[in-house]
Design an enzyme around this catalytic site. Structure first.
Site, PDB file in Angstrom:
ATOM      1  N   GLU A   1     -11.876   4.357   6.627  1.00  0.00           N
ATOM      2  CA  GLU A   1     -10.773   4.868   7.357  1.00  0.00           C
ATOM      3  C   GLU A   1     -11.609   6.238   8.003  1.00  0.00           C
ATOM      4  O   GLU A   1     -10.635   6.573   9.306  1.00  0.00           O
ATOM      5  CB  GLU A   1      -9.853   5.581   5.641  1.00  0.00           C
ATOM      6  CG  GLU A   1      -8.634   6.411   6.628  1.00  0.00           C
ATOM      7  CD  GLU A   1      -7.664   6.795   5.008  1.00  0.00           C
ATOM      8  OE1 GLU A   1      -8.427   6.835   3.689  1.00  0.00           O
ATOM      9  OE2 GLU A   1      -7.103   7.293   4.545  1.00  0.00           O
TER      10      GLU A   1
ATOM     11  N   THR B   1      -1.903   5.200  -8.388  1.00  0.00           N
ATOM     12  CA  THR B   1      -1.630   6.503  -8.211  1.00  0.00           C
ATOM     13  C   THR B   1      -2.393   6.824  -9.498  1.00  0.00           C
ATOM     14  O   THR B   1      -3.643   5.996  -9.926  1.00  0.00           O
ATOM     15  CB  THR B   1      -0.230   6.404  -8.935  1.00  0.00           C
ATOM     16  OG1 THR B   1      -0.451   8.415  -9.085  1.00  0.00           O
ATOM     17  CG2 THR B   1       0.118   6.459 -10.648  1.00  0.00           C
ATOM     18  N   THR B   2      -2.830   7.841  -9.060  1.00  0.00           N
ATOM     19  CA  THR B   2      -4.322   8.967  -9.387  1.00  0.00           C
ATOM     20  C   THR B   2      -3.455   9.435 -11.067  1.00  0.00           C
ATOM     21  O   THR B   2      -2.957  10.638 -10.690  1.00  0.00           O
ATOM     22  CB  THR B   2      -5.019   9.348  -8.980  1.00  0.00           C
ATOM     23  OG1 THR B   2      -4.816   9.522  -7.378  1.00  0.00           O
ATOM     24  CG2 THR B   2      -6.476  10.069  -9.235  1.00  0.00           C
TER      25      THR B   2
ATOM     26  N   ASN C   1       2.888   9.296  -5.592  1.00  0.00           N
ATOM     27  CA  ASN C   1       3.598  10.622  -5.583  1.00  0.00           C
ATOM     28  C   ASN C   1       3.461  11.539  -3.306  1.00  0.00           C
ATOM     29  O   ASN C   1       4.048  12.240  -3.467  1.00  0.00           O
ATOM     30  CB  ASN C   1       1.863  11.598  -5.596  1.00  0.00           C
ATOM     31  CG  ASN C   1       2.244  12.223  -7.375  1.00  0.00           C
ATOM     32  OD1 ASN C   1       3.049  13.078  -7.258  1.00  0.00           O
ATOM     33  ND2 ASN C   1       1.801  11.276  -7.802  1.00  0.00           N
TER      34      ASN C   1
ATOM     35  N   ASP D   1       1.933   2.932   3.361  1.00  0.00           N
ATOM     36  CA  ASP D   1       0.564   4.545   2.771  1.00  0.00           C
ATOM     37  C   ASP D   1       1.155   5.951   2.020  1.00  0.00           C
ATOM     38  O   ASP D   1       1.400   5.262   0.773  1.00  0.00           O
ATOM     39  CB  ASP D   1      -0.094   5.205   4.378  1.00  0.00           C
ATOM     40  CG  ASP D   1      -1.470   5.344   3.903  1.00  0.00           C
ATOM     41  OD1 ASP D   1      -2.098   4.964   2.038  1.00  0.00           O
ATOM     42  OD2 ASP D   1      -2.359   5.563   4.099  1.00  0.00           O
ATOM     43  N   ASP D   2       1.688   6.612   2.696  1.00  0.00           N
ATOM     44  CA  ASP D   2       2.501   7.681   1.947  1.00  0.00           C
ATOM     45  C   ASP D   2       3.692   8.123   3.137  1.00  0.00           C
ATOM     46  O   ASP D   2       4.275   8.677   3.735  1.00  0.00           O
ATOM     47  CB  ASP D   2       1.900   9.057   2.320  1.00  0.00           C
ATOM     48  CG  ASP D   2       0.517   8.462   1.453  1.00  0.00           C
ATOM     49  OD1 ASP D   2       0.400   8.402   0.274  1.00  0.00           O
ATOM     50  OD2 ASP D   2      -0.154   8.328   1.658  1.00  0.00           O
TER      51      ASP D   2
ATOM     52  N   HIS E   1      -9.845   1.199  -0.474  1.00  0.00           N
ATOM     53  CA  HIS E   1      -9.437   2.303   1.375  1.00  0.00           C
ATOM     54  C   HIS E   1     -10.989   2.302   2.024  1.00  0.00           C
ATOM     55  O   HIS E   1     -11.832   2.262   1.091  1.00  0.00           O
ATOM     56  CB  HIS E   1      -9.058   3.430   0.882  1.00  0.00           C
ATOM     57  CG  HIS E   1      -7.956   3.958   0.543  1.00  0.00           C
ATOM     58  ND1 HIS E   1      -7.467   3.345  -0.374  1.00  0.00           N
ATOM     59  CD2 HIS E   1      -6.699   4.703   1.191  1.00  0.00           C
ATOM     60  CE1 HIS E   1      -5.947   3.673  -0.265  1.00  0.00           C
ATOM     61  NE2 HIS E   1      -5.768   4.595   0.752  1.00  0.00           N
TER      62      HIS E   1
ATOM     63  N   HIS F   1       0.793  -1.182  -0.105  1.00  0.00           N
ATOM     64  CA  HIS F   1      -0.024  -0.240  -0.206  1.00  0.00           C
ATOM     65  C   HIS F   1       0.396   1.471  -0.323  1.00  0.00           C
ATOM     66  O   HIS F   1       1.385   1.799   1.008  1.00  0.00           O
ATOM     67  CB  HIS F   1      -1.255   0.206   1.657  1.00  0.00           C
ATOM     68  CG  HIS F   1      -1.967   1.218   1.337  1.00  0.00           C
ATOM     69  ND1 HIS F   1      -3.612   1.055   1.623  1.00  0.00           N
ATOM     70  CD2 HIS F   1      -2.208   2.039   0.473  1.00  0.00           C
ATOM     71  CE1 HIS F   1      -3.511   1.647   1.682  1.00  0.00           C
ATOM     72  NE2 HIS F   1      -3.006   3.369   1.389  1.00  0.00           N
TER      73      HIS F   1
HETATM   74  P1  IMP Z   1      -1.062   9.770  -6.619  1.00  0.00           P
HETATM   75  O1  IMP Z   1      -2.090   9.455  -6.586  1.00  0.00           O
HETATM   76  O2  IMP Z   1       0.156   9.196  -6.675  1.00  0.00           O
HETATM   77  O3  IMP Z   1      -0.985  11.472  -6.665  1.00  0.00           O
HETATM   78  O4  IMP Z   1      -1.084   9.837  -4.492  1.00  0.00           O
HETATM   79  C1  IMP Z   1      -1.533  10.616  -3.933  1.00  0.00           C
HETATM   80  C2  IMP Z   1      -3.131  10.342  -3.817  1.00  0.00           C
HETATM   81  O5  IMP Z   1      -3.142   9.079  -2.901  1.00  0.00           O
HETATM   82  C3  IMP Z   1      -3.348  11.486  -2.896  1.00  0.00           C
HETATM   83  O6  IMP Z   1      -3.694  13.175  -3.743  1.00  0.00           O
HETATM   84  C4  IMP Z   1      -5.041  10.892  -2.429  1.00  0.00           C
HETATM   85  O7  IMP Z   1      -6.045  11.052  -3.363  1.00  0.00           O
HETATM   86  C5  IMP Z   1      -4.401   9.468  -2.109  1.00  0.00           C
HETATM   87  N1  IMP Z   1      -3.997   9.115  -0.787  1.00  0.00           N
HETATM   88  C6  IMP Z   1      -2.614   9.268  -0.344  1.00  0.00           C
HETATM   89  N2  IMP Z   1      -2.885   8.303   0.851  1.00  0.00           N
HETATM   90  C7  IMP Z   1      -4.427   8.262   0.963  1.00  0.00           C
HETATM   91  C8  IMP Z   1      -5.041   8.124   1.702  1.00  0.00           C
HETATM   92  O8  IMP Z   1      -4.845   7.916   3.471  1.00  0.00           O
HETATM   93  N3  IMP Z   1      -6.407   8.116   1.970  1.00  0.00           N
HETATM   94  C9  IMP Z   1      -6.748   7.965   1.074  1.00  0.00           C
HETATM   95  N4  IMP Z   1      -6.335   8.878  -0.179  1.00  0.00           N
HETATM   96  C10 IMP Z   1      -5.082   8.946   0.282  1.00  0.00           C
HETATM   97 ZN    ZN Z   2      -4.038   5.220   1.708  1.00  0.00          ZN
END
Ligand code: IMP
Ligand code: ZN
Length: 334
Positions: free
Chosen positions: A202, A100-101, A18, A277-278, A199, A14
């Site tokens: 949460e 990633t989105t 970004n 997560d991040d 998810h 997970h």
């Molecule tokens: P990206 O999709 O690579 O830009 O990663 C960051 C994005 O992942 C954020 O803008 C959120 O949309 C999503 N994200 C990151 N952490 C979480 C979380 O803990 N819960 C829900 N969405 C998350």
């Molecule tokens: Zn997440």
């Protein structure tokens, strides 16, 4: 202990792309893209990993914007992806599923975004000892049409890259959007062979949790507000909860490590895995997450290795890739 945790091969299930760029890599990326950094940028970096006491979930989501500015070009996105993979490999992560989105702007379409990430994964996988998979994410805060485009692209790319694009992640600010609006597009993804990592729970939203559990998923992200009955359901279906200790504590959905539901999941033997997560936003690593789990729940070394094996089993890797991981894990654990 920290050395042991760093050295054991680990499996990360997970990780948002970004959100996984750590502060040193953010600085490196900014320097590569724009040259030497200003004092203002250094101050922004400091603020990025600082969490105020009592930070709320919405504060966390604002932090992603900082990295998104650096990854808004193909070159920025390509380098960020490579740096994230490099940093996971440096922590002895042998397998990572990145989510990633896909984003579009005047310089990049969502298709370009995905293609750039795929190219970067391919080049980084050759450079570092790590297997990488990709789950395009649906951001629940964005319109349904965006989710439909993302799934259509994921299905299309999965045909040419079946070993790379293995699923869809459903994420985004849980206080925005309605799960029920996305079930049709998620079904489409599932019917086309993609796994679903959702998810779920949460935040405290019992109705949505029930909708999600009924709909089904391959893995459950966070599961913070699930009940004992929900746990029993996941256990019966062998669906693991992706536990992200630091993320939950820093974003304020769990009071502290000791109170984390990981304790109940272990006690009730509900499938669970440890994830970051991040790791950039929350200034952690997968090794650190294992460290906190050992400190807070008294895990032994062999339980940490077992959790890695569990993560390997719940990964979206091929049987052959799982065999390779099993060998690497047991070889080091001897
Ligand atoms: P990206 O999709 O690579 O830009 O990663 C960051 C994005 O992942 C954020 O803008 C959120 O949309 C999503 N994200 C990151 N952490 C979480 C979380 O803990 N819960 C829900 N969405 C998350
Ligand atoms: Zn997440």
């Amino acid at each position: 202990m920290k050395q042991f945790l760093r050295e054991i091969p680990k499996v990360e299930l997970h990780a948002h792309l970004n959100g996984s760029l750590n502060i040193e890599s953010i600085k490196q990326l900014a320097e590569e893209l724009y040259g030497e950094q200003t004092k203002e940028f250094a101050a922004l970096c400091k603020r990025f990993i600082k969490f105020e006491e009592g930070a709320k979930m919405n504060d966390c989501f604002e932090k992603f914007g900082f990295v998104h500015e650096l990854t808004a070009t193909k070159r920025g996105l390509q380098r960020a992806t490579e740096l994230v993979i490099r940093d996971f490999a440096a922590d002895n992560v042998i397998y990572v599923e990145l989510r990633t989105t896909p984003k579009s702007n005047e310089k990049m379409s969502r298709r370009d975004y995905l293609q750039t990430v795929i190219d970067a994964i391919k080049s980084a996988s050759k450079q570092y000892k790590i297997m990488v998979k990709l789950l395009p994410s649906i951001n629940r805060g964005e319109p349904l049409a965006v989710a439909e485009e993302t799934v259509a692209l994921a299905v299309e790319f999965a045909q040419t890259e079946p070993d790379l694009i293995v699923g869809i992640d459903f994420s985004g600010n849980p206080n925005l959007g309605k799960f029920s609006d996305f079930t049709a597009v998620l079904s489409l993804a599932r019917n086309n062979g993609l796994q679903l990592a959702v998810h779920c729970g949460e935040v405290d939203n019992p109705r949505e949790i029930q909708e999600m559990l009924k709909f089904g998923m391959s893995r459950c992200g966070h599961g913070t507000y699930l009940t004992e009955a929900d746990y029993a359901q996941l256990k019966e279906k062998n669906i693991p909860i992706e536990c992200c200790l630091t993320s939950n504590v820093k974003s304020g959905t769990v009071a502290n490590f000791n109170d984390h539901h990981f304790r109940q999941l272990m006690a009730a033997d509900v499938p669970r895995v440890i994830c970051t997560d991040d790791c950039g936003v929350f200034d952690t690593t997968l090794s650190d997450e294992f460290h906190w789990a050992m400190e807070s729940f008294g895990l032994s070394r062999s339980q940490c290795v077992d959790l890695t094996v569990e993560a390997m089993k719940h990964s979206f890797a091929t049987p052959q890739e799982k065999r390779i991981m099993q060998l690497l894990i047991t070889e080091r654990a001897k």
